[in-house]
Scaffold this motif. Structure first.
Motif, PDB file in Angstrom:
ATOM      1  N   SER A  38       0.511  -1.218  -0.068  1.00 60.08           N
ATOM      2  CA  SER A  38      -0.012  -0.149  -0.003  1.00 60.08           C
ATOM      3  C   SER A  38       0.829   1.218  -0.097  1.00 60.08           C
ATOM      4  O   SER A  38       0.563   2.121  -0.655  1.00 60.08           O
ATOM      5  N   GLN A  80      -7.696   0.718  -0.350  1.00 57.91           N
ATOM      6  CA  GLN A  80      -8.380  -0.386   0.657  1.00 57.91           C
ATOM      7  C   GLN A  80      -9.084   0.133   1.196  1.00 57.91           C
ATOM      8  O   GLN A  80     -10.467  -0.568   1.435  1.00 57.91           O
ATOM      9  N   ASP A 163      -6.119  -1.744  -4.531  1.00 56.21           N
ATOM     10  CA  ASP A 163      -5.904  -2.219  -3.655  1.00 56.21           C
ATOM     11  C   ASP A 163      -6.616  -3.203  -2.662  1.00 56.21           C
ATOM     12  O   ASP A 163      -7.836  -2.595  -2.174  1.00 56.21           O
TER      13      ASP A 163
HETATM   14 MG    MG Z   1      -1.958  -2.814   2.181  1.00 57.66          MG
END
Ligand code: MG
Ligand code: ADP
Length: 499
Positions: A38, A80, A163
């Motif tokens: 990330s 995410q 993500d």
């Molecule tokens: Mg991550």
């Protein structure tokens, strides 16, 4: 991205990482939690500033110092945490048209009709059917994700970062996402795809890159690698066996469910727990662990056959489950397990209120003695039992969430991600607490996506993938690699799985 470095508080999070994506390619970015995936993508999207390295598009150096720089270069990201990127009270249409809140976009300058029309055009170009009038707060996770993808695409992105997009999605929703990705690929969009689900990676990606501890391990063609090889690269050479001393497990089956139908996953499971046994249930985020835990507890209309000490018991609701000596410590402790605006004492006595209540009156004196004992027994750090729960640390809140259920009449404990968001010391204490419950002959089901924890605490590990138990490990079979392979959807053929 060449030779990218990134430090947080002097800790190297990315070291000399080089990563590229081509037009029309799906490039999977892989690594265990904390590997740096990330962070690398947030650098590309302008959310974080790199400490070293260069970024090039079409062979030209570019600088990305903000999200709007990234956007200008055609880079879009679906983070995410989808909720953080949307305005819940605004409609789908408004969320689609708002490009960058910080750029001072003013909705008032556009008529509602114009906004709606534009939003409908964007969605229909992408073949997404979604009511643009609906407030985002009423959208499902999958719909929210679609909005974010559509919003990115409306900005003419050439590179799209996804993500962990499928973690919260059902099988159908995943298929919808995949066909969308396919269409984008055909348009020549380069897609960076982060996921832990190996079959997906095999199906959808052209190449994959593995990060480990912030370092680049490999970039390869997906078709040349097996799932086992990919996982070994993600984990490195650690072959950790179960760390705890294997203890003899009683042959008495304490708790068993047969053909439990889990409404939220639509799948069926069977399992048993022996007296004093800690059974770990491993699985990725989104594998159906919480749903299964709730169903075992009789929630949400679950059906099946429950047995305690070999006798069939009727469990049609959580109330029945409680009466039969089961207890569930839910994942969302703040929402379901405890009341943070109430005192520690009150929280600790909630489930046993009945025994404190005589003719409908709460007998406060008795509550006090009882909670004092518990606070000492559980090692809860609090100024007093009258302190509000919200003023305690996460670990201590969790101890209250667990402790309130502990009483002699409970025999089977279901823990759903009990250590989420708490520090190492508090974790240790919770492990001790769970161990001591097992020592008293209680049966434990411990649901978590943290495999490491299971290796420390579980006597036996079951793996859930897409709502079903797909593997079981004990003793020497319980190594990280095998569990990971089963949890990410890989078939275990090369290993000694047992019982
Ligand atoms: Mg991550
Ligand atoms: P992944 O996405 O692969 O799970 P991340 O990129 O989220 O990994 O995290 C990599 C490491 O960087 C982790 O150790 C994480 O704790 C740390 N980290 C990520 N974001 C921050 C931040 N904003 N501040 C401090 N540390 C961070």
């Amino acid at each position: 991205m060449r030779n990218i470095d990134k430090r947080f508080d002097k800790v190297d999070v990315l070291k000399d990482v080089t990563f590229s994506v081509n037009a029309g390619e799906v490039h999977a970015l892989l690594g265990v939690n904390g590997a740096g995936k990330s962070t690398l993508m947030k650098i590309l999207a302008g959310d974080y500033i790199k400490d070293g390295g260069t970024i090039e598009i079409d062979g030209k150096n570019i600088s990305i110092d903000s999200p709007s720089d990234a956007k200008r270069h055609g880079i879009g990201i679906v983070v995410q945490e989808v909720d953080t990127a949307l305005f819940p009270t605004l409609s789908v249409a408004e969320n689609l048209i708002i490009d960058d809140f910080n750029s001072g976009f003013k909705l008032s300058r556009l008529s509602w009709r114009a906004i709606r029309k534009q939003a409908e055009t964007i969605l229909s170009e992408m073949n997404i059917s979604l009511d643009v009038n609906k407030p985002v707060a009423e959208c499902s996770l999958s719909e929210k994700q679609m909005i974010l993808i559509a919003r990115a695409m409306a900005g003419n992105v050439r590179y799209l970062i996804l993500d962990e997009p499928t973690a919260p999605l059902s099988e159908n929703e995943t298929e919808t996402l995949f066909s969308l990705i396919e269409r984008l690929r055909e348009k020549g969009v380069g897609i960076i795809y982060i996921s832990h689900r190996m079959p997906e990676i095999k199906t959808i990606s052209d190449r994959f890159t593995v990060l480990r501890d912030g370092k680049l391990i490999t970039t390869e063609e997906t078709k040349d690698a097996t799932i086992g090889q990919i996982i070994r690269q993600m984990l490195g050479k650690s072959l950790q066996n179960v760390k705890r001393q294997p203890k003899p497990i009683s042959s008495n089956t304490l708790f068993e469910v047969k053909k439990l139908h889990v409404p939220d996953t639509g799948k069926e499971i069977s399992l048993k727990v022996h007296e004093g046994e800690i059974v770990g249930i491993a699985g990725l985020v989104g594998a159906g662990k919480s749903e299964t835990a709730k169903a075992l507890f009789g929630a949400g209309g679950a059906t099946g056959s429950w047995f305690l000490n070999g006798e069939e018991r009727k469990i049609a609701s959580p109330y029945d489950a409680l009466k039969q000596g089961l207890c569930l410590v839910p994942e969302e402790r703040r929402k379901e397990g405890i009341v943070t605006g109430h005192s520690v004492a009150h929280n600790l006595s909630l489930p046993s209120l009945k025994s404190f209540t005589k003719f409908g009156w709460l007998r406060l004196k008795k509550e006090k003695g009882f909670t004092k004992d518990k606070i000492a027994q559980l090692g809860i750090v609090t100024p007093s039992e009258e302190s509000l729960l919200k003023n305690l640390s996460g670990g201590n809140q969790q101890k209250v969430a667990i402790g309130k259920w502990i009483s002699p009449e409970r025999n089977v404990f279901l823990f759903d991600e009990p250590t989420k968001g708490i520090d190492v010391n508090a974790k240790k204490e919770i492990f001790q607490l769970i161990d001591s419950l097992a020592g008293q002959g209680k049966g434990i089901l411990y649901f978590t996506s943290e495999t490491e924890e299971l290796l420390l605490i579980a006597d036996r590990i079951l793996v859930i993938y897409d709502g079903e138990i797909t593997a079981s490990f004990t003793g020497t079979g319980a190594i990280r690699e095998n569990i990971m392979q089963a949890a990410t959807g890989g078939k275990i053929s090369e290993t000694n799985s047992s019982s």
